[in-house]
Design an enzyme around this catalytic site. Structure first.
Site, PDB file in Angstrom:
ATOM      1  N   ASP A  39       0.823  -1.229   0.051  1.00  6.69           N
ATOM      2  CA  ASP A  39       0.136  -0.023   0.121  1.00  6.69           C
ATOM      3  C   ASP A  39       0.869   1.193  -0.049  1.00  6.69           C
ATOM      4  O   ASP A  39       1.213   1.925   0.998  1.00  6.69           O
ATOM      5  CB  ASP A  39      -0.886   0.028   1.303  1.00  6.69           C
TER       6      ASP A  39
HETATM    7  C1  SPV Z   1      -6.615   1.528   4.297  1.00 13.12           C
HETATM    8  O1  SPV Z   1      -7.414   0.753   4.496  1.00 13.12           O
HETATM    9  O2  SPV Z   1      -6.041   1.644   3.131  1.00 13.12           O
HETATM   10  C2  SPV Z   1      -6.319   2.736   5.165  1.00 13.12           C
HETATM   11  C3  SPV Z   1      -6.670   2.385   6.514  1.00 13.12           C
HETATM   12  O3  SPV Z   1      -6.053   3.744   4.620  1.00 13.12           O
HETATM   13  S1  SPV Z   1      -4.915   1.961   7.090  1.00 13.12           S
HETATM   14  O4  SPV Z   1      -4.423   0.724   6.616  1.00 13.12           O
HETATM   15  O5  SPV Z   1      -5.264   1.541   8.458  1.00 13.12           O
HETATM   16  O6  SPV Z   1      -4.029   3.008   7.105  1.00 13.12           O
HETATM   17 MG    MG Z   2      -5.266   3.417   2.890  1.00 12.08          MG
END
Ligand code: SPV
Ligand code: MG
Length: 546
Positions: free
Chosen positions: A52
């Site tokens: 991510d």
């Molecule tokens: C996501 O789910 O992509 C978020 C929340 O941004 S977190 O992963 O907790 O940052």
């Molecule tokens: Mg996110």
């Protein structure tokens, strides 16, 4: 989807949002009763097996969000990371996600490319507060509907910049027009965020993501002033555990059965992906390719007299010389041009298969009768159809003769019964569906009247000595006949007719006759057999050809 999220955020109760990474997980979030979907960047990246960290493009995330929006009726919040660039990029981001049907989006103050808030040992920098406030102002200016929610997110606590910096940023974003502020924390308990909420002096609602402080309850979050709690990645993480567990078990045992009790049934998958809707649409819209009627086969019941023969599968799936009864029926119908075949399943329904047929389920088979099963396939009864029991083996010529009958309701009657009974042959065990027609087959030779003779009485109540023949469990309804049958069902259902759930097909045929409907006998002389007992099954093996 505009206008639905903001009232929720501004309400007095906390809204629970479930994280989804695709359309199916979104359906599960909705099914579980969450008020909104969080289209998680973490999850959407994870199911592409990438981190991510802005590895996926706006377009890829947009595509995932579009599919999520299409799959659910509850509002979807698009996690748009940092908005994919500066304020100018944000303008396009808002346009795209709003047009895709999201109810709102969330933009965080991470620099581009972002890194997931929880990754350790990665570079973590925030854009200046003024820059992010500009992006939030751009987002609110770019939205077409004022109901499209713009959620600003600060990563100040994640970046270790402290409570004051987090408050300063959150205030700036609220002043820039954010509809809500998501303040993210990776603390192990709720104290850090509780401290933030206690100092929050704005009417703009707060949003929390209790991932690293999971013991906090939604009641505590609500009491602290939060108006939304996002359970961002729990569906994804649950799926990973379940998939890994099932795969390892199959790998080590060498059998799929080792996981059968902990995987969703195929029927559950069908329901989730909308197979019932597909079936209904096929019936409404697909051209069946010929003017042949469709066939509806009733194969739902459980008949205890055939135990243990039918312990594993229902009667229609018993094999006779290498082919199941159902397969034989489908082949015989196909030879007569009937290719649209609907099978009503019930007992051991998962075992009922046959190529090219459609299935309808009677899950109440244990407490209902044939007529109820037939009307489980009600959508298939909206035009001409041939009805048959799932336990008869017959020559295709019988179906051909039935299809030639020019009657709105025609039933196949075996006249051999009349002679066999008079010759002293046993009528067999159990009640038979016998028939009295208006033309008794008197004498040694008999030619039925043109167009067939009308049936006067039909069903097990007809005594063998008065019967003119036996109903073989096959009937044809023209479009008009089918409409009359449906009307009668409607009348009996509306009148809450006693015993309707358990009614047999011969009872409804008799009810049609009693209401003046012509039910015509299509006479045959042998050429079929019914599998009702062990003895029948043994005989079928002996007599039926491969
Ligand atoms: C996501 O789910 O992509 C978020 C929340 O941004 S977190 O992963 O907790 O940052
Ligand atoms: Mg996110």
């Amino acid at each position: 989807m505009g206008d639905v999220l903001l009232p929720l955020l501004r309400g007095s109760r906390i809204v629970l949002a479930g994280g989804a990474h695709d359309a199916l997980s979104a359906r599960l979030v909705e099914e579980a009763g969450f008020g909104a979907i969080w289209a998680s960047g973490f999850g959407i990246s994870a199911v592409q097996a990438v981190p991510d960290a802005n590895i996926l493009t706006l377009t890829e995330t947009l595509e995932a969000v579009r599919r999520i929006v299409d799959a659910v009726a509850i509002p979807v919040i698009a996690d748009c990371d940092n908005g994919y660039g500066n304020a100018i990029n944000v303008i396009r981001t808002v346009g795209e996600f709003e047009r895709a049907g999201a109810a709102g989006l969330c933009i965080e103050d991470n620099e581009f490319p972002k890194r997931c808030s929880f990754y350790g040992s990665v570079r973590r920098e925030l854009v200046p507060v003024e820059e992010h406030a500009g992006k939030i102002a751009a987002a609110t200016a770019a939205r077409r509907s004022a109901g499209f929610a713009v959620i600003a997110r600060t990563e100040a606590l994640i970046a270790g910049l402290g409570l004051e910096e987090a408050l300063c940023r959150a205030r700036a974003y609220a002043e820039a027009g954010a509809d809500a502020v998501l303040v993210h924390s990776k603390a192990r308990d709720f104290a850090e965020l509780a401290g933030f909420a206690a100092s929050w002096d704005s009417a703009v609602p707060l949003v929390a993501v209790p991932t690293t402080y999971p013991t906090v309850s939604t009641a505590e979050l609500e009491a602290a002033g939060f108006r939304m709690a996002i359970f961002a990645n729990h569906a994804l993480r649950a799926a990973i555990v379940a998939m890994r567990d099932a795969l390892r078990s199959i790998r080590s045992t060498g059998r799929a059965s080792s996981v059968e009790d902990r995987v969703a049934s195929l029927e559950e998958v069908y329901a989730l992906v909308g197979v019932p809707e597909l079936q209904a649409n096929e019936q409404r819209f697909l051209f069946t390719g010929s003017s042949a009627p469709r066939a509806v086969i009733i194969a739902a019941g459980f008949e205890p007299q055939l135990m243990p023969l039918i312990r594993e599968r229902p009667k229609a799936m018993l094999e006779v010389k290498g082919r199941t009864i159902l397969e034989r029926q489908v082949t015989a119908l196909g030879r007569c041009g009937i290719r649209d075949v609907v099978v009503v399943r019930g007992y051991r329904k998962e075992q009922v298969t046959a190529p090219g047929v459609r299935f309808v389920d009677n899950d109440r088979f244990a407490e209902t009768g044939e007529l109820f099963s037939l009307f489980c396939a009600e959508q298939a009864l909206d035009g001409p159809f041939v009805f048959l029991y799932g336990d008869i083996i017959f020559e295709p010529v019988i179906v051909e003769k039935l299809l030639r009958a020019r009657a709105d309701v025609a039933v196949v009657v075996d006249r051999a019964f009349y002679d066999a009974y008079r010759a002293g042959l046993s009528p067999g065990v159990g009640p038979l569906d016998l028939v009295v027609t208006e033309t008794p087959p008197n004498g040694r030779r008999f030619v039925p009247p043109e167009g067939g003779s009308r049936v006067l009485r039909i069903g097990p109540e007809v005594a063998p000595e008065e019967a003119h023949g036996e109903f073989i469990g096959m009937a044809a309804f023209s479009a008009e006949g089918a409409a009359r049958l449906r009307a009668l069902w409607e009348e009996l259902s509306t009148g809450r007719t006693e015993g309707l759930d358990r009614a047999s097909v011969t009872q409804v045929l008799q009810a049609l006759i009693d209401r003046g409907q012509a039910v015509v006998a299509v006479d045959i002389h042998k050429g079929w057999m019914e599998i009702d007992t062990f003895e029948d099954y043994r005989r079928a093996w002996a007599e039926v050809t491969r």
